[in-house]
Design a protein around this motif. Structure first.
Motif, PDB file in Angstrom:
ATOM      1  N   GLY A  79      51.717  36.983  43.904  1.00 40.32           N
ATOM      2  CA  GLY A  79      51.178  37.505  42.647  1.00 40.32           C
ATOM      3  C   GLY A  79      49.927  36.768  42.204  1.00 40.32           C
ATOM      4  O   GLY A  79      48.965  37.383  41.742  1.00 40.32           O
ATOM      5  N   LEU A  80      49.935  35.432  42.337  1.00 41.90           N
ATOM      6  CA  LEU A  80      48.743  34.656  41.968  1.00 41.90           C
ATOM      7  C   LEU A  80      47.546  35.002  42.847  1.00 41.90           C
ATOM      8  O   LEU A  80      46.424  35.133  42.355  1.00 41.90           O
ATOM      9  CB  LEU A  80      49.042  33.161  42.069  1.00 41.90           C
ATOM     10  N   GLY A  81      47.797  35.152  44.144  1.00 43.91           N
ATOM     11  CA  GLY A  81      46.699  35.480  45.053  1.00 43.91           C
ATOM     12  C   GLY A  81      46.105  36.844  44.776  1.00 43.91           C
ATOM     13  O   GLY A  81      44.877  37.014  44.730  1.00 43.91           O
ATOM     14  N   ILE A  82      46.962  37.838  44.570  1.00 43.10           N
ATOM     15  CA  ILE A  82      46.465  39.186  44.281  1.00 43.10           C
ATOM     16  C   ILE A  82      45.756  39.221  42.932  1.00 43.10           C
ATOM     17  O   ILE A  82      44.703  39.855  42.784  1.00 43.10           O
ATOM     18  CB  ILE A  82      47.626  40.199  44.330  1.00 43.10           C
ATOM     19  N   THR A  83      46.299  38.502  41.948  1.00 44.05           N
ATOM     20  CA  THR A  83      45.661  38.458  40.632  1.00 44.05           C
ATOM     21  C   THR A  83      44.295  37.795  40.706  1.00 44.05           C
ATOM     22  O   THR A  83      43.320  38.272  40.086  1.00 44.05           O
ATOM     23  CB  THR A  83      46.561  37.711  39.630  1.00 44.05           C
ATOM     24  N   ALA A  84      44.181  36.705  41.451  1.00 45.70           N
ATOM     25  CA  ALA A  84      42.888  36.021  41.584  1.00 45.70           C
ATOM     26  C   ALA A  84      41.858  36.938  42.229  1.00 45.70           C
ATOM     27  O   ALA A  84      40.698  37.000  41.774  1.00 45.70           O
ATOM     28  CB  ALA A  84      43.052  34.736  42.389  1.00 45.70           C
ATOM     29  N   CYS A  85      42.259  37.668  43.257  1.00 49.99           N
ATOM     30  CA  CYS A  85      41.326  38.595  43.918  1.00 49.99           C
ATOM     31  C   CYS A  85      40.914  39.731  42.974  1.00 49.99           C
ATOM     32  O   CYS A  85      39.744  40.110  42.930  1.00 49.99           O
ATOM     33  CB  CYS A  85      41.958  39.171  45.183  1.00 49.99           C
ATOM     34  N   ALA A  86      41.877  40.256  42.222  1.00 42.15           N
ATOM     35  CA  ALA A  86      41.568  41.362  41.309  1.00 42.15           C
ATOM     36  C   ALA A  86      40.673  40.909  40.165  1.00 42.15           C
ATOM     37  O   ALA A  86      39.737  41.626  39.775  1.00 42.15           O
ATOM     38  CB  ALA A  86      42.867  41.949  40.753  1.00 42.15           C
ATOM     39  N   SER A  95      29.677  42.313  35.948  1.00 42.60           N
ATOM     40  CA  SER A  95      28.636  41.332  35.611  1.00 42.60           C
ATOM     41  C   SER A  95      27.660  41.239  36.778  1.00 42.60           C
ATOM     42  O   SER A  95      27.814  41.878  37.795  1.00 42.60           O
ATOM     43  CB  SER A  95      29.268  39.969  35.305  1.00 42.60           C
ATOM     44  N   ASP A  96      26.675  40.376  36.613  1.00 46.88           N
ATOM     45  CA  ASP A  96      25.644  40.243  37.633  1.00 46.88           C
ATOM     46  C   ASP A  96      25.967  39.139  38.642  1.00 46.88           C
ATOM     47  O   ASP A  96      25.073  38.656  39.324  1.00 46.88           O
ATOM     48  CB  ASP A  96      24.296  39.948  36.963  1.00 46.88           C
ATOM     49  N   VAL A  97      27.195  38.762  38.750  1.00 47.02           N
ATOM     50  CA  VAL A  97      27.604  37.701  39.678  1.00 47.02           C
ATOM     51  C   VAL A  97      27.836  38.327  41.054  1.00 47.02           C
ATOM     52  O   VAL A  97      28.371  39.429  41.181  1.00 47.02           O
ATOM     53  CB  VAL A  97      28.891  37.015  39.177  1.00 47.02           C
ATOM     54  N   LYS A  98      27.435  37.608  42.089  1.00 47.39           N
ATOM     55  CA  LYS A  98      27.673  38.077  43.451  1.00 47.39           C
ATOM     56  C   LYS A  98      29.177  38.105  43.684  1.00 47.39           C
ATOM     57  O   LYS A  98      29.880  37.139  43.383  1.00 47.39           O
ATOM     58  CB  LYS A  98      26.976  37.143  44.443  1.00 47.39           C
ATOM     59  N   TYR A  99      29.696  39.221  44.240  1.00 48.47           N
ATOM     60  CA  TYR A  99      31.136  39.437  44.245  1.00 48.47           C
ATOM     61  C   TYR A  99      31.983  38.454  45.036  1.00 48.47           C
ATOM     62  O   TYR A  99      32.810  37.769  44.435  1.00 48.47           O
ATOM     63  CB  TYR A  99      31.492  40.864  44.671  1.00 48.47           C
ATOM     64  N   PRO A 100      31.943  38.340  46.315  1.00 48.81           N
ATOM     65  CA  PRO A 100      32.954  37.462  46.935  1.00 48.81           C
ATOM     66  C   PRO A 100      32.642  36.002  46.636  1.00 48.81           C
ATOM     67  O   PRO A 100      31.822  35.374  47.292  1.00 48.81           O
ATOM     68  CB  PRO A 100      32.885  37.748  48.419  1.00 48.81           C
ATOM     69  N   THR A 101      33.303  35.481  45.618  1.00 50.35           N
ATOM     70  CA  THR A 101      33.141  34.073  45.264  1.00 50.35           C
ATOM     71  C   THR A 101      34.297  33.274  45.852  1.00 50.35           C
ATOM     72  O   THR A 101      35.153  33.806  46.573  1.00 50.35           O
ATOM     73  CB  THR A 101      33.104  33.900  43.732  1.00 50.35           C
ATOM     74  N   ALA A 102      34.336  32.006  45.495  1.00 51.28           N
ATOM     75  CA  ALA A 102      35.386  31.120  45.997  1.00 51.28           C
ATOM     76  C   ALA A 102      36.763  31.538  45.479  1.00 51.28           C
ATOM     77  O   ALA A 102      37.783  31.291  46.137  1.00 51.28           O
ATOM     78  CB  ALA A 102      35.086  29.682  45.591  1.00 51.28           C
ATOM     79  N   ILE A 103      36.811  32.190  44.336  1.00 46.85           N
ATOM     80  CA  ILE A 103      38.101  32.632  43.780  1.00 46.85           C
ATOM     81  C   ILE A 103      38.738  33.684  44.681  1.00 46.85           C
ATOM     82  O   ILE A 103      39.946  33.671  44.908  1.00 46.85           O
ATOM     83  CB  ILE A 103      37.903  33.166  42.344  1.00 46.85           C
ATOM     84  N   THR A 104      37.939  34.591  45.224  1.00 41.68           N
ATOM     85  CA  THR A 104      38.461  35.606  46.133  1.00 41.68           C
ATOM     86  C   THR A 104      39.018  34.962  47.389  1.00 41.68           C
ATOM     87  O   THR A 104      40.113  35.310  47.846  1.00 41.68           O
ATOM     88  CB  THR A 104      37.366  36.615  46.516  1.00 41.68           C
ATOM     89  N   TYR A 105      38.281  34.021  47.957  1.00 41.65           N
ATOM     90  CA  TYR A 105      38.747  33.365  49.184  1.00 41.65           C
ATOM     91  C   TYR A 105      39.997  32.516  48.924  1.00 41.65           C
ATOM     92  O   TYR A 105      40.913  32.478  49.751  1.00 41.65           O
ATOM     93  CB  TYR A 105      37.627  32.531  49.792  1.00 41.65           C
TER      94      TYR A 105
END
Length: 163
Positions: A79-86, A95-105
């Protein structure tokens, strides 16, 4: 006097065991585990009652608790992993942030870690049910849980009986 007390104690012990045998309701029945559900004689048993059913077999209770712990921990991590990715995806979309950040990984890493944790719970649950059912086969019709000890403390001397 000792013979009278011993005879009286044994008589009470035998009558308490015979009462359970004559009723026939307390005879445990084997449990089956199919598709994540527990059944006794075709009737589904809720998982919260399984601790009470497995209570006479300590090894089965231990395996059951380990399986439930793996289920809880694996579900939490998944649940934490899926929530972080979402959340990171939502932040990237709005927003104007580049999408795959460290939170996704990091979220994907937590999801990958949760998979082996969740995969071992079924085997533990089946081992717990197998241990419980094997314990039912090995017990005889009269249980030998009767224990009598002599006890001495500051209040005096006595007999301790455990059923």
């Amino acid at each position: 006097m000792k013979n009278i007390i011993l005879t009286f104690t044994l008589l009470i012990g035998f009558t308490s065991f015979s009462q359970g045998l004559t009723l026939g309701k307390d005879i445990p029945k084997p449990v089956t585990y199919e598709r994540g559900r527990f059944y006794i004689d075709g009737e589904q048993i809720p998982s919260y009652q399984m601790k009470k059913i497995l209570a006479p077999n300590l090894h089965a209770v231990k395996l059951y608790r380990e399986a439930k712990s793996k289920e809880s921990l694996g579900g939490l991590l998944l649940g934490l992993g899926i929530t972080a990715c979402a959340v990171d995806l939502a932040v990237g979309l709005f927003s104007d942030v580049k999408y795959p950040t460290a939170i996704t990984y990091a979220g994907l890493g937590v999801v990958v870690v949760s998979i082996p944790i969740l995969s071992g719970r079924r085997a533990k649950m089946e081992a717990a049910i197998k241990s419980y059912n094997d314990g039912l086969k090995s017990t005889t019709s009269i249980e030998t849980n009767f224990d009598m000890n002599a006890v001495a403390n500051q209040n005096g001397v006595g007999i301790q009986i455990k059923f």
